[in-house]
Design an enzyme around this catalytic site. Structure first.
Site, PDB file in Angstrom:
ATOM      1  N   GLY A   8       1.027  -0.862   0.058  1.00  0.00           N
ATOM      2  CA  GLY A   8       0.180  -0.357  -0.324  1.00  0.00           C
ATOM      3  C   GLY A   8       0.976   0.799  -0.184  1.00  0.00           C
ATOM      4  O   GLY A   8       0.858   2.178   0.425  1.00  0.00           O
ATOM      5  N   ARG A  11       0.307   6.376  -2.057  1.00  0.00           N
ATOM      6  CA  ARG A  11      -0.290   7.418  -1.275  1.00  0.00           C
ATOM      7  C   ARG A  11      -0.299   7.304   0.264  1.00  0.00           C
ATOM      8  O   ARG A  11       0.096   6.719   1.063  1.00  0.00           O
ATOM      9  CB  ARG A  11      -1.537   7.561  -1.632  1.00  0.00           C
ATOM     10  CG  ARG A  11      -2.646   6.853  -1.382  1.00  0.00           C
ATOM     11  CD  ARG A  11      -3.724   6.971  -1.758  1.00  0.00           C
ATOM     12  NE  ARG A  11      -3.550   7.425  -3.250  1.00  0.00           N
ATOM     13  CZ  ARG A  11      -4.220   6.260  -4.371  1.00  0.00           C
ATOM     14  NH1 ARG A  11      -4.725   5.005  -3.600  1.00  0.00           N
ATOM     15  NH2 ARG A  11      -4.182   6.427  -6.191  1.00  0.00           N
ATOM     16  N   SER A  32       1.183  -1.375  -4.663  1.00  0.00           N
ATOM     17  CA  SER A  32      -0.185  -1.492  -4.888  1.00  0.00           C
ATOM     18  C   SER A  32      -1.113  -2.063  -6.060  1.00  0.00           C
ATOM     19  O   SER A  32      -0.563  -2.397  -6.946  1.00  0.00           O
ATOM     20  CB  SER A  32      -0.049   0.126  -4.519  1.00  0.00           C
ATOM     21  OG  SER A  32       0.676   1.065  -5.767  1.00  0.00           O
ATOM     22  N   ASN A  84       1.610  -2.286   5.514  1.00  0.00           N
ATOM     23  CA  ASN A  84       0.769  -0.863   5.628  1.00  0.00           C
ATOM     24  C   ASN A  84      -0.772  -1.176   4.960  1.00  0.00           C
ATOM     25  O   ASN A  84      -1.676  -0.345   4.996  1.00  0.00           O
ATOM     26  CB  ASN A  84       0.888   0.186   5.251  1.00  0.00           C
ATOM     27  CG  ASN A  84       0.415   1.328   4.373  1.00  0.00           C
ATOM     28  OD1 ASN A  84       0.619   1.943   5.705  1.00  0.00           O
ATOM     29  ND2 ASN A  84       0.168   1.546   3.437  1.00  0.00           N
ATOM     30  N   SER A 137      -4.642   0.090  14.231  1.00  0.00           N
ATOM     31  CA  SER A 137      -4.634   1.361  14.240  1.00  0.00           C
ATOM     32  C   SER A 137      -5.552   1.265  15.560  1.00  0.00           C
ATOM     33  O   SER A 137      -6.035   0.532  16.341  1.00  0.00           O
ATOM     34  CB  SER A 137      -6.396   1.273  13.049  1.00  0.00           C
ATOM     35  OG  SER A 137      -7.334   2.646  13.760  1.00  0.00           O
ATOM     36  N   TYR A 150     -13.892  -2.224  10.320  1.00  0.00           N
ATOM     37  CA  TYR A 150     -13.166  -2.183  10.800  1.00  0.00           C
ATOM     38  C   TYR A 150     -11.507  -2.591  11.677  1.00  0.00           C
ATOM     39  O   TYR A 150     -11.093  -3.163  11.858  1.00  0.00           O
ATOM     40  CB  TYR A 150     -13.080  -0.707  10.187  1.00  0.00           C
ATOM     41  CG  TYR A 150     -11.434  -0.193  10.040  1.00  0.00           C
ATOM     42  CD1 TYR A 150     -10.437   0.090   8.656  1.00  0.00           C
ATOM     43  CD2 TYR A 150     -10.865   0.819  10.608  1.00  0.00           C
ATOM     44  CE1 TYR A 150      -9.457   0.685   8.679  1.00  0.00           C
ATOM     45  CE2 TYR A 150     -10.160   1.143  11.289  1.00  0.00           C
ATOM     46  CZ  TYR A 150      -8.819   1.562  10.133  1.00  0.00           C
ATOM     47  OH  TYR A 150      -7.499   2.036   9.538  1.00  0.00           O
ATOM     48  N   ALA A 152     -12.610  -5.144  13.667  1.00  0.00           N
ATOM     49  CA  ALA A 152     -12.769  -6.647  13.697  1.00  0.00           C
ATOM     50  C   ALA A 152     -10.805  -6.734  13.252  1.00  0.00           C
ATOM     51  O   ALA A 152     -10.477  -7.445  13.473  1.00  0.00           O
ATOM     52  CB  ALA A 152     -13.467  -7.114  13.512  1.00  0.00           C
TER      53      ALA A 152
END
Length: 242
Positions: A8, A11, A32, A84, A137, A150, A152
């Site tokens: 990823g 960006r 990506s 990422n 996160s 998200y 989970a």
């Protein structure tokens, strides 16, 4: 030169990680779904960076990407993986379509698992130490309305971190997570002004995070100074989860 793989990397935080690692003297390969103009510029301007197309969550593409990246890196030792790549989709679970939750879990959790498996196999063939850093996160530990799937996926990613740390510690392979708070990136650009202001007010540092708040921690976890740190989730959120 040590070789680092970043998923990823096109960006936002991923691109910032790629640029930061290049300034630190690493050889970097990134993947990506599509190539961005920023990645095209990097490939033209440095021989130490290479982009590859890969659909995260597809095990066949993941295996091919890691093989091609290591072939491109030549004699450079594969030293690290930065997992990422991720997607975020919002909606209360009662009305959240299965296709959306399946896609989110496939990328955020299974995609990281597939990538870690391929990289660990390289570490074993090299008979070498290594580093895996999963970008998690704060939502994974705290939850948030409308982000059940998200949350989970990120909680699962932290669990994967702890399990892999136990499995691979004897081989001097460390596995850690970094859990950013709300960052001022493209992913947060969809927040309403009201929501953005609420987050800033709840953050002791009184601002959103930046990608520059995250990249030094990645450098540290990749370094020899972090040899004895594994299985941890490092929260970088300006104090919002205190």
């Amino acid at each position: 030169m040590k070789h680092i793989i970043v998923t990823g990397g096109s960006r936002g935080l991923g691109l910032a990680i790629v640029n930061h690692l290049l300034t630190q003297g690493y050889k970097v390969s990134a993947c990506s779904r599509t190539q961005t103009p920023a990645l095209e510029v990097l490939e033209r301007n440095t021989p130490y960076f290479k982009w590859f197309p890969c659909e995260i969550g597809n095990p066949k593409q993941t295996s091919l990407f890691v093989k091609e990246a290591c072939s491109w890196a030549g004699d450079s030792q594969l030293w690290g993986l930065i997992n990422n790549a991720g997607i975020a989709k919002e909606g209360v679970l009662a009305t959240f379509p299965n296709i959306e939750s399946d896609a989110l879990l496939q990328v955020n959790l299974n995609g990281a698992l597939y990538m870690a498996r391929e990289v660990l196999r390289v570490f074993l063939r090299q008979n070498s130490a290594g580093r895996i850093i999963n970008i998690s996160s704060i939502i994974g530990s705290r939850g948030y309305t409308g982000l059940a799937a998200y949350s989970a996926s990120k909680a699962g990613l932290d669990g994967l971190t702890r399990a892999l740390a136990r499995e691979n510690g004897r081989r001097n392979i460390t596995v850690n997570s970094i859990a950013p708070g709300y960052l001022d990136t493209e992913m947060s650009s969809t927040l309403s002004a009201k929501k953005r202001d609420q987050i800033i007010r709840r953050t002791p540092m009184n601002r959103l995070g930046t990608v520059e708040d995250i990249t030094p921690a990645i450098s540290f976890l990749l370094s020899n100074d972090a040899d004895f740190i594994t299985g941890q989730t490092l929260t970088i959120d300006g104090g919002i989860t205190n």
